[in-house]
Design an enzyme around this catalytic site. Structure first.
Site, PDB file in Angstrom:
ATOM      1  CE  LYS A 199      12.028  -5.143 125.592  1.00  0.00           C
ATOM      2  NZ  LYS A 199      11.614  -5.784 124.337  1.00  0.00           N
TER       3      LYS A 199
ATOM      4  CE  LYS B 206       5.194  -9.569 121.894  1.00  0.00           C
ATOM      5  NZ  LYS B 206       5.798  -8.346 122.425  1.00  0.00           N
TER       6      LYS B 206
HETATM    7 MG    MG Z   1       8.065  -4.830 122.039  1.00  0.00          MG
END
Ligand code: MG
Length: 368
Positions: free
Chosen positions: A265, A165
């Site tokens: 997702k 990240k």
């Molecule tokens: Mg992502």
């Protein structure tokens, strides 16, 4: 077969460690999970879960799921759960949009369908075997040294694919993070740099044309249009995630050359029914995909990993396991578990996970 009762459970899922995204501007410590139990007049019981990743990651929040289910339940009771598409059409009429509200009911319907057909979900969703799926680590934002140490800890657990990240207001620090990880990662490992929409397009173009970044860059900017602008000006393959909320977004991403892959997702898209449609489209246009859920217990992970396992290998990248980051386990020993860097989906009929009611507690609402 008819749905006769819907029970709704709420569970707090504490993360093992606080987690930072988007260059540190988003912090997460607890997930608000909603579990759904569907009972039928045939005696078959199905389970589903909807767990947003907090309330700042996507336009979704835990109490919103339960409020939406209160609206939908009267129209869902009496329907045949063996047709998840039919149930989804009714939910889309009664509550347009709000896909994350519908995901848990949809997964529970798939669970009933699988049990009634005597087939695991990976097979119903188009797979021909309980395929091994690589799992990827998720490396919280930090200094380059902290992030490399987290990658090493993940490597010790068997992970060879990582989602690091990045994305902050300090452009120089982002460049340092990406260069340190690209250079320090073992040669046989892979990494995606997930910006979580933190950069303005100009920053994305500047950073990505400065660094020698390995592998993929994910969701560099807020919108699909901004990401498409960046994709034509950098050399890394682009993965899209948060900006893909419905099938139309996938069509627009393809027609504007905005990406070479997407994250699929179920909770973001509205359950397995809509995630499968997006996955099938991705296969047909040659995208490479990470199929995983937004968040949740092993129940949500297992539903998503059935879809991952049913995805053709050339189109399937690694999947993330949210339950690996939690302090509690809702279904000990069941479902997909990290077997040293990969998982295998269950082959019992349906979803193959029944939550432990002693951990889950009593329902917060029951609709009949
Ligand atoms: Mg992502």
């Amino acid at each position: 077969m008819k749905i006769t009762r819907i029970s709704v459970y709420q569970v707090d899922l504490p993360l093992e460690h606080p987690y930072w995204l988007s260059g540190g501007r988003l912090k997460f410590e607890m997930l608000d999970a909603t579990l759904i139990k569907i009972e039928t007049d045939a005696g078959i019981v199905g389970w589903g879960e909807g767990t947003p990743w907090g309330h700042t990651y996507l336009p979704a929040h835990g109490s919103g799921i339960r409020a939406g289910i209160a609206l939908l339940a009267p129209d869902v009771i009496g329907l045949d759960p063996r047709s998840p598409e039919g149930v989804m059409r009714v939910m889309d009429v009664q509550l347009p949009g709000h896909p994350y509200v519908k995901s848990a009911i949809d997964v529970a319907c798939w669970d009933v369908l699988g049990q009634s057909a005597g087939m695991p979900l990976w097979q119903l969703l188009g797979g021909n075997e309980a395929a091994k799926v690589l799992v990827n680590s998720s490396i919280s934002t930090g200094t380059p040294e902290q992030m490399l140490a987290r990658i090493q800890a993940a490597a010790d657990k068997g992970y060879t694919v990582h989602s690091a990240k990045v994305g902050g207001t300090d452009v120089a620090l982002d460049i340092d993070r990406i260069e340190a990880i690209s250079a320090g990662l073992p040669k046989d490992h892979k990494v995606t740099f997930d910006v979580n929409r933190a950069w303005q397009p100009g920053v994305a173009v500047q950073v990505l044309n400065t660094v020698k970044a390995r592998d993929w860059v994910e969701q560099p900017c807020q919108t699909l249009e901004e990401c498409a602008h960046v994709a034509t000006r950098v050399s890394n393959p682009i993965m899209l995630d948060e900006c893909m909320s419905d099938f139309g977004d996938h069509l627009r991403a393809w027609s504007t050359h905005a990406c070479e892959g997407v994250k699929i997702k179920p909770n973001r898209l509205g359950g397995l029914t809509k995630a499968r449609q997006a996955r099938d489209f991705g296969v047909s246009v040659g995208w490479q995909m990470h199929v995983e859920d937004v968040g949740g217990s092993v129940l949500a992970d297992t539903a998503a990993l059935h879809l991952a396992a049913s995805t053709p290998a050339p189109n399937r990248l690694a999947s993330w396991l949210c339950h690996d980051h939690l302090r509690i386990d809702l279904a000990r020993t069941q479902g997909v578990r990290n077997l040293g860097g990969h998982v295998v989906p269950p082959s019992a009929p349906g979803l193959g996970v029944i939550p432990d009611l002693e951990v889950v507690g009593d329902p917060v609402a029951v609709y009949t």
